[in-house]
Motif scaffolding. Structure first.
Motif, PDB file in Angstrom:
ATOM      1  N   ALA A  15       0.619  -1.239   0.123  1.00  0.00           N
ATOM      2  CA  ALA A  15       0.014  -0.080  -0.016  1.00  0.00           C
ATOM      3  C   ALA A  15       0.822   1.359  -0.019  1.00  0.00           C
ATOM      4  CB  ALA A  15      -0.894   0.010   1.083  1.00  0.00           C
ATOM      5  N   GLU A  16       1.818   1.252   0.778  1.00  0.00           N
ATOM      6  CA  GLU A  16       2.785   2.372   0.954  1.00  0.00           C
ATOM      7  C   GLU A  16       3.410   2.762  -0.495  1.00  0.00           C
ATOM      8  OE1 GLU A  16       5.003  -0.987   2.521  1.00  0.00           O
ATOM      9  OE2 GLU A  16       2.952  -0.197   2.623  1.00  0.00           O
ATOM     10  N   LEU A  17       3.721   1.742  -1.105  1.00  0.00           N
ATOM     11  CA  LEU A  17       4.560   2.184  -2.326  1.00  0.00           C
ATOM     12  C   LEU A  17       3.704   1.889  -3.541  1.00  0.00           C
ATOM     13  CD1 LEU A  17       7.664  -0.163  -1.529  1.00  0.00           C
ATOM     14  CD2 LEU A  17       7.468   2.382  -1.413  1.00  0.00           C
ATOM     15  N   LYS A  23       2.902   4.051 -11.029  1.00  0.00           N
ATOM     16  CA  LYS A  23       3.052   4.896 -11.926  1.00  0.00           C
ATOM     17  C   LYS A  23       4.371   4.254 -12.934  1.00  0.00           C
ATOM     18  CE  LYS A  23       3.473   8.874  -9.993  1.00  0.00           C
ATOM     19  NZ  LYS A  23       4.002  10.182  -9.427  1.00  0.00           N
ATOM     20  N   GLU A  24       5.066   3.546 -12.341  1.00  0.00           N
ATOM     21  CA  GLU A  24       6.574   3.040 -13.390  1.00  0.00           C
ATOM     22  C   GLU A  24       5.968   1.679 -14.108  1.00  0.00           C
ATOM     23  OE1 GLU A  24       9.367   4.625 -13.805  1.00  0.00           O
ATOM     24  OE2 GLU A  24       8.719   6.155 -12.644  1.00  0.00           O
ATOM     25  N   LEU A 290       9.568  -4.618 -10.487  1.00  0.00           N
ATOM     26  CA  LEU A 290       9.120  -3.889 -11.633  1.00  0.00           C
ATOM     27  C   LEU A 290       9.514  -4.734 -12.893  1.00  0.00           C
ATOM     28  CD1 LEU A 290       9.175  -0.052 -10.748  1.00  0.00           C
ATOM     29  CD2 LEU A 290       7.115  -1.390 -11.575  1.00  0.00           C
ATOM     30  N   GLU A 291      10.921  -5.097 -12.739  1.00  0.00           N
ATOM     31  CA  GLU A 291      11.363  -5.700 -13.923  1.00  0.00           C
ATOM     32  C   GLU A 291      10.464  -7.091 -14.142  1.00  0.00           C
ATOM     33  OE1 GLU A 291      15.689  -6.306 -13.259  1.00  0.00           O
ATOM     34  OE2 GLU A 291      16.058  -4.179 -13.466  1.00  0.00           O
ATOM     35  N   PRO A 343      -8.987   1.124 -19.841  1.00  0.00           N
ATOM     36  CA  PRO A 343      -7.999   0.262 -19.279  1.00  0.00           C
ATOM     37  C   PRO A 343      -7.073   1.014 -18.116  1.00  0.00           C
ATOM     38  CG  PRO A 343      -7.722   0.129 -21.445  1.00  0.00           C
ATOM     39  CD  PRO A 343      -8.634   1.152 -21.285  1.00  0.00           C
ATOM     40  N   SER A 344      -6.955   0.384 -16.771  1.00  0.00           N
ATOM     41  CA  SER A 344      -6.047   0.910 -15.846  1.00  0.00           C
ATOM     42  C   SER A 344      -5.794  -0.054 -14.875  1.00  0.00           C
ATOM     43  CB  SER A 344      -6.949   2.142 -15.093  1.00  0.00           C
ATOM     44  OG  SER A 344      -7.852   1.561 -14.404  1.00  0.00           O
ATOM     45  N   LEU A 345      -4.837   0.218 -14.182  1.00  0.00           N
ATOM     46  CA  LEU A 345      -4.506  -0.590 -13.021  1.00  0.00           C
ATOM     47  C   LEU A 345      -4.854  -0.200 -11.488  1.00  0.00           C
ATOM     48  CD1 LEU A 345      -0.656  -0.831 -14.194  1.00  0.00           C
ATOM     49  CD2 LEU A 345      -2.397  -2.331 -14.375  1.00  0.00           C
ATOM     50  N   GLU A 346      -5.964   0.272 -11.619  1.00  0.00           N
ATOM     51  CA  GLU A 346      -6.899   0.734 -10.575  1.00  0.00           C
ATOM     52  C   GLU A 346      -6.911  -0.587  -9.617  1.00  0.00           C
ATOM     53  OE1 GLU A 346      -7.437   3.627  -8.968  1.00  0.00           O
ATOM     54  OE2 GLU A 346      -6.083   4.602 -10.355  1.00  0.00           O
TER      55      GLU A 346
END
Length: 350
Positions: A15-17, A23-24, A290-291, A343-346
């Motif tokens: 949650a904190e990140l 965003k990335e 992320l990678e 489309p979103s990552l919500e």
């Protein structure tokens, strides 16, 4: 009908990140699959209190109908099933998983290191196992070798012991994660004996000279009595580690190197485990997380999205977790046609 459940441990950022990581994150296929899920199929479950198992461990335990520890009050009771998956016959009694581990000293407490980091060789493990087995035998306990990182201890009188999975405890002060209940003092005495006999053992001295972590303790978890594993899956793909415990309950298990190979297998109802994110999350290495997510996007999310769109796959359910939450959604070919939904990552946000 072809229905695929994909379990992705730590597919949800903490949650904190989450704001910074999402965003990335460049994952258009995942965004499409989660935002255009079928109506009524999206759900979340939060684990706000102390649990001795991680959400994905609880989820898969539920899927295979194991009666105990479904609420996180104990580790997944999979010792019997895991023994069978490794070709061992547990017979009767209560068995536990016993894993050789490294516990390091922080400033004022002890911390369990992710057991995957040990990478024990067969020779190292067998030598340390023989020492531990003799000590177990002295107190009337039977220790059985499964593989270099997985042993099994029979302790019928410890059947009420509450234990924690090593992944749930990794990276934390071990005090609250240690086994509790009837038999805990006897367990700690045996654990201390094993630790003392391994201290300064030539294997550990050699490992330290090679900058490898010494094997200085054992972790007890997964206690179970004999039980059958009811199951709704015809196929399971990429079950690794202790998830192999569920392999013998499935008609067909396989390693799926690519999404196209899985689709070509034409499973009726399948489970796919993608665990590439877990080690990075447990190590708090969010750059590599992320990678790994970007690799999953290219290798899995994009081709599976295309398979839904073309009709090669009828239904795809994503089960994304972190250490506190499960998010579940199902996508079908009709639901992908909701062109008005951006489309979103919500769905990955807290």
């Amino acid at each position: 009908m072809t229905h695929l459940d994909i379990l992705i441990p730590f597919g949800l950022p903490p949650a904190e990140l989450s704001a910074d990581l999402l965003k990335e994150l460049q994952s258009p296929a995942l965004a499409m699959l989660t935002s255009r899920a079928s109506s009524g199929t999206c759900s979340r479950e939060d684990f706000t209190g102390f649990t001795r198992a991680l959400p994905h461990e609880i989820w898969i335990t539920r899927q295979f109908g194991v009666a105990a520890a479904l609420d996180g009050t104990g580790s997944p009771p999979i010792a019997h099933a895991l023994m069978q998956s490794l070709g061992l016959d547990p017979g009767e009694g209560t068995w536990f998983v016993l894993q050789p581990v490294h516990i390091h000293v922080a400033r004022d407490h002890l911390v369990l290191t992710d057991p995957r980091q040990l990478m024990l060789s067969e020779e190292e493990s067998r030598t340390l196992f023989d020492i531990a087995a003799a000590l177990c035998d002295e107190v009337g306990k039977r220790l059985v070798f499964g593989n270099p990182g997985t042993w099994f201890l029979r302790a019928d009188e410890w059947s009420a012991l509450q234990t924690s999975s090593p992944d749930a405890a990794s990276g934390h002060n071990i005090d609250i994660w240690m086994p509790t209940g009837k038999g805990e003092r006897d367990w700690r005495k045996l654990q201390n004996e094993i630790q003392m006999h391994w201290f300064n053992h030539p294997i550990n001295e050699a490992r330290e000279m090679q900058s490898a972590k010494p094997v200085n303790s054992v972790w007890l978890w997964g206690g179970a009595m004999p039980s059958s594993l009811p199951n709704e899956y015809t196929d399971a793909f990429n079950l690794a580690g202790w998830l192999q415990a569920f392999a013998h309950a499935v008609t067909r298990t396989a390693h799926a190197p690519t999404a196209n190979a899985l689709i070509a297998a034409k499973p009726a109802r399948a489970l796919l485990a993608l665990d590439a994110l877990q080690e990075h999350a447990l190590a708090n290495d969010w750059g590599r997380w992320l990678e790994a997510m970007h690799v999953l996007e290219k290798a899995w999310f994009a081709p599976l999205h295309d398979a839904i769109k073309s009709g090669s796959l009828d239904r795809l359910s994503l089960i994304l977790t972190n250490d506190k939450r499960i998010a579940h959604s199902t996508t079908t070919r009709p639901s992908l046609r909701k062109f008005w939904v951006k489309p979103s990552l919500e769905a990955l946000r807290p």
